[in-house]
Design a protein around this motif. Structure first.
Motif, PDB file in Angstrom:
ATOM      1  N   LEU A  70      25.942 -50.539  -1.755  1.00 48.76           N
ATOM      2  CA  LEU A  70      25.854 -49.316  -0.971  1.00 48.76           C
ATOM      3  C   LEU A  70      26.236 -48.161  -1.882  1.00 48.76           C
ATOM      4  O   LEU A  70      27.318 -48.160  -2.473  1.00 48.76           O
ATOM      5  N   ALA A  71      25.331 -47.208  -2.024  1.00 52.77           N
ATOM      6  CA  ALA A  71      25.559 -46.065  -2.907  1.00 52.77           C
ATOM      7  C   ALA A  71      25.420 -44.782  -2.099  1.00 52.77           C
ATOM      8  O   ALA A  71      24.463 -44.615  -1.332  1.00 52.77           O
ATOM      9  N   GLU A  72      26.375 -43.881  -2.272  1.00 52.97           N
ATOM     10  CA  GLU A  72      26.393 -42.634  -1.508  1.00 52.97           C
ATOM     11  C   GLU A  72      26.625 -41.451  -2.435  1.00 52.97           C
ATOM     12  O   GLU A  72      27.293 -41.573  -3.451  1.00 52.97           O
ATOM     13  N   GLN A  73      26.068 -40.310  -2.027  1.00 51.98           N
ATOM     14  CA  GLN A  73      26.359 -39.072  -2.772  1.00 51.98           C
ATOM     15  C   GLN A  73      26.333 -37.875  -1.825  1.00 51.98           C
ATOM     16  O   GLN A  73      25.898 -37.974  -0.707  1.00 51.98           O
TER      17      GLN A  73
ATOM     18  N   TYR B  89      23.904 -60.014 -10.398  1.00 50.74           N
ATOM     19  CA  TYR B  89      23.671 -58.677 -10.928  1.00 50.74           C
ATOM     20  C   TYR B  89      24.149 -57.564 -10.008  1.00 50.74           C
ATOM     21  O   TYR B  89      23.907 -56.386 -10.292  1.00 50.74           O
ATOM     22  N   ALA B  90      24.834 -57.906  -8.936  1.00 49.59           N
ATOM     23  CA  ALA B  90      25.273 -56.882  -7.989  1.00 49.59           C
ATOM     24  C   ALA B  90      26.171 -55.843  -8.660  1.00 49.59           C
ATOM     25  O   ALA B  90      26.026 -54.635  -8.438  1.00 49.59           O
ATOM     26  N   ALA B  91      27.102 -56.297  -9.498  1.00 47.72           N
ATOM     27  CA  ALA B  91      28.009 -55.362 -10.183  1.00 47.72           C
ATOM     28  C   ALA B  91      27.220 -54.449 -11.119  1.00 47.72           C
ATOM     29  O   ALA B  91      27.526 -53.248 -11.238  1.00 47.72           O
ATOM     30  N   ASP B  92      26.195 -54.985 -11.779  1.00 49.69           N
ATOM     31  CA  ASP B  92      25.366 -54.176 -12.674  1.00 49.69           C
ATOM     32  C   ASP B  92      24.564 -53.136 -11.896  1.00 49.69           C
ATOM     33  O   ASP B  92      24.375 -52.004 -12.368  1.00 49.69           O
TER      34      ASP B  92
ATOM     35  N   GLN C 240      26.448 -44.588 -12.583  1.00 48.87           N
ATOM     36  CA  GLN C 240      26.120 -43.798 -13.765  1.00 48.87           C
ATOM     37  C   GLN C 240      25.189 -42.624 -13.447  1.00 48.87           C
ATOM     38  O   GLN C 240      25.096 -41.686 -14.229  1.00 48.87           O
ATOM     39  N   GLN C 241      24.531 -42.700 -12.285  1.00 48.35           N
ATOM     40  CA  GLN C 241      23.637 -41.619 -11.868  1.00 48.35           C
ATOM     41  C   GLN C 241      24.293 -40.705 -10.834  1.00 48.35           C
ATOM     42  O   GLN C 241      23.606 -39.914 -10.172  1.00 48.35           O
TER      43      GLN C 241
ATOM     44  N   VAL D 176      14.401 -47.728  -7.720  1.00 48.67           N
ATOM     45  CA  VAL D 176      15.003 -47.285  -6.458  1.00 48.67           C
ATOM     46  C   VAL D 176      15.899 -46.072  -6.717  1.00 48.67           C
ATOM     47  O   VAL D 176      15.879 -45.081  -5.973  1.00 48.67           O
ATOM     48  N   CYS D 177      16.687 -46.155  -7.783  1.00 43.12           N
ATOM     49  CA  CYS D 177      17.589 -45.055  -8.135  1.00 43.12           C
ATOM     50  C   CYS D 177      16.797 -43.789  -8.455  1.00 43.12           C
ATOM     51  O   CYS D 177      17.155 -42.685  -8.017  1.00 43.12           O
ATOM     52  N   ARG D 178      15.720 -43.939  -9.202  1.00 42.82           N
ATOM     53  CA  ARG D 178      14.877 -42.789  -9.561  1.00 42.82           C
ATOM     54  C   ARG D 178      14.272 -42.153  -8.302  1.00 42.82           C
ATOM     55  O   ARG D 178      14.264 -40.923  -8.156  1.00 42.82           O
ATOM     56  N   GLN D 179      13.791 -42.982  -7.389  1.00 43.82           N
ATOM     57  CA  GLN D 179      13.236 -42.461  -6.141  1.00 43.82           C
ATOM     58  C   GLN D 179      14.317 -41.766  -5.314  1.00 43.82           C
ATOM     59  O   GLN D 179      14.079 -40.722  -4.698  1.00 43.82           O
TER      60      GLN D 179
END
Length: 281
Positions: free
Chosen positions: A278-281, A249-252, A259-260, A229-232
């Protein structure tokens, strides 16, 4: 003593379910399987049913008692207020996954783009529940969804058509290299996240009936699909990523995105379990 239809159905499945749960499952059988209201079921008896209806009721109760999930028995379930077909080719959408829809919709305001220009990608769509619910909530957005299973994509397409919503469904493995020139603003996913070692502790009706392809990851690689998912997301230049996770594994998963280069944080489900990232950039 004659019994009304609801009581008869509840008692017919009592070997499988405790009283409270039997009541809920009986209502699903009656409402979604026989297409009768509960008030009708309280007024009618089994003898009021046609022969075909009685055979259908008996067969549904038999399957439920044998352990088959009632959603597969009646062939559908509700998700975010939408009636979706479900077959053994797809997972049954869980109520907690509805929170993922809320998380995405609440976060859209942080994206500097009008809804009409939003591009959303759902990875591992299964029944299409997430993609279809997002299209319903954000009708002007473009929504695309992938799944490795042709059978699942078939179910998802039928669901979108039945809901009168336009979603582009593609048979594609999220583990493959990202396609060239495929920008998306939002990526959302509820990928497989249960480790193989957890099988002995899982409920029989899940193990016996729901597709293992959509459930399990190798014990040695629990984050396999989150890396994909991160790569996509990086390839698509996505501004927002929202995923459902295993609570262990949520924290991982959050750290993986951090890290990305994403600002990532964990959100709890209604039971207080760390369930979403939830990840934002």
């Amino acid at each position: 003593m004659n019994k009304h239809l609801l009581r008869h159905t509840r008692e017919s499945i009592s070997l499988r379910y405790a009283e409270g749960e039997a009541e809920a499952v009986a209502r699903i059988i009656i409402e979604d399987g026989l297409h009768l209201s509960v008030s009708q079921a309280l007024q009618r008896e089994v003898t009021d049913l046609s022969p075909d209806e009685r055979i259908k009721l008996e067969e549904m109760c038999r399957r439920v008692v044998a352990g088959e999930p009632v959603q597969y028995v009646v062939g559908s379930t509700l998700f975010c207020g939408l009636r979706l077909s479900v077959t053994p080719a797809v997972l049954i959408p869980r109520p907690e996954t509805e929170q993922l829809i809320d998380i995405v919709c609440d976060s859209v305001q942080n994206i500097n783009r009008k809804e009409a220009n939003l591009r959303i990608l759902d990875l591992g769509t299964g029944s299409g529940a997430i993609a279809i619910a997002l299209k319903h909530r954000l009708p002007h957005a473009y929504v695309e969804a992938w799944d490795i299973s042709e059978a699942a994509i078939g179910v998802a397409r039928e669901n979108a058509t039945a809901c009168g919503l336009s979603v582009k469904f593609i048979v594609r493995d999220m583990l493959d290299e990202p396609p060239a020139k495929a920008p998306f603003d939002i990526i959302v996913s509820n990928p497989p996240y249960i480790c193989e070692r957890e099988k002995p502790s899982m409920e029989t009706h899940v193990l016996s009936y729901e597709p293992h392809l959509a459930l399990f990851v190798p014990d040695a690689d629990p984050l396999r699909f989150y890396r994909a998912v991160c790569r996509q997301a990086l390839s698509a230049a996505a501004q927002l990523v929202a995923v459902e996770c295993h609570r262990d594994y949520a924290a991982d998963v959050a750290l993986l995105f951090h890290q990305q280069g994403f600002a990532a944080h964990v959100l709890a489900d209604h039971y207080g379990n760390p369930r979403f990232v939830l990840a934002e950039q």
